[in-house]
Write an enzyme that holds these catalytic residues in place. Structure first.
Site, PDB file in Angstrom:
ATOM      1  N   SER A 189      -3.616   6.362 -13.647  1.00  0.00           N
ATOM      2  CA  SER A 189      -3.008   5.806 -14.857  1.00  0.00           C
ATOM      3  C   SER A 189      -2.887   4.280 -14.846  1.00  0.00           C
ATOM      4  O   SER A 189      -2.703   3.674 -15.891  1.00  0.00           O
ATOM      5  CB  SER A 189      -1.624   6.418 -15.095  1.00  0.00           C
ATOM      6  OG  SER A 189      -0.694   5.946 -14.155  1.00  0.00           O
ATOM      7  N   LYS A 238       4.223   1.927 -13.895  1.00  0.00           N
ATOM      8  CA  LYS A 238       3.714   1.529 -15.214  1.00  0.00           C
ATOM      9  C   LYS A 238       3.965   0.044 -15.434  1.00  0.00           C
ATOM     10  O   LYS A 238       4.637  -0.620 -14.661  1.00  0.00           O
ATOM     11  CB  LYS A 238       4.405   2.323 -16.331  1.00  0.00           C
ATOM     12  CG  LYS A 238       4.327   3.822 -16.202  1.00  0.00           C
ATOM     13  CD  LYS A 238       2.930   4.355 -16.335  1.00  0.00           C
ATOM     14  CE  LYS A 238       2.916   5.858 -16.086  1.00  0.00           C
ATOM     15  NZ  LYS A 238       1.615   6.373 -15.808  1.00  0.00           N
TER      16      LYS A 238
END
Length: 189
Positions: free
Chosen positions: A49, A92
């Site tokens: 990701s 993230k």
């Protein structure tokens, strides 16, 4: 009688040295605990990701102390616990800051109605805006995060991750320690 005193001195010397080692070990354990709890923590990237910035298998040191002295900034790479799985952490990038209105439309991020042109980290336009298809106004301590590999990331667009609160942020990804050929400080901006 001289033998008896010499034997006792030897015993006291051994006991004194043993106590010295025990105190030394306790100090090391205490310092290790303090560092892991308040300063830094090692974590491993699992998944794609955050490609191309971070790769599956990268080992990182998370800086847990800097957010005690300053606010998180846009594009900081942060680590936070996943609320539905114990001992699972997500990595993230912060995109939306407190008080901003975030929307993902046409594959791109808009902050307060304006295209976020400085967002050079997304690998490609987003196929799905998720919950951010409609404008989301962040509260005083809320953050909107995205993975760099936007179409292969569970992030703030996904209700299972959602909007993060300041208290959710474990820390900031600081140094990559493995693989050795990519070792170094992680670029945030």
């Amino acid at each position: 009688m001289a033998r008896y005193r010499r034997g006792r001195r030897k015993e006291h010397g051994i006991i004194r040295e043993l106590l010295g080692w025990i105190i030394y070990i306790l100090i090391i354990i205490g310092l290790t605990y303090l560092i892991i709890t308040y300063v830094g923590q090692r974590t491993r990237v699992s998944g794609s990701s955050m490609e191309t910035t971070l790769s599956d298998g990268d080992n990182l040191i998370v800086d847990k102390i800097s957010y005690r002295f300053r606010d998180p900034k846009r594009y900081d790479i942060i680590v936070f616990p996943y609320k539905y799985e114990e001992n699972t952490y997500y990595i993230k990038r912060i995109i939306g800051l407190p008080g901003e209105t975030v929307q993902v439309t046409g594959g791109y991020v808009y902050i307060n109605g304006e295209l976020l042109e400085s967002d050079i980290y997304g690998a490609e336009p987003m196929a799905d805006g998720g919950i951010a298809s409609e404008p989301i106004t962040l509260g005083a301590d809320e953050y909107f995060v995205l993975g760099d590999n936007r179409n292969h990331s569970s992030d703030s667009r996904d209700p299972s991750v959602g909007i993060l609160h300041r208290e959710d942020l474990l820390g900031r990804a600081w140094v990559r320690i493995y693989p050795f050929d990519q070792m170094g400080v992680i670029r945030h901006e």
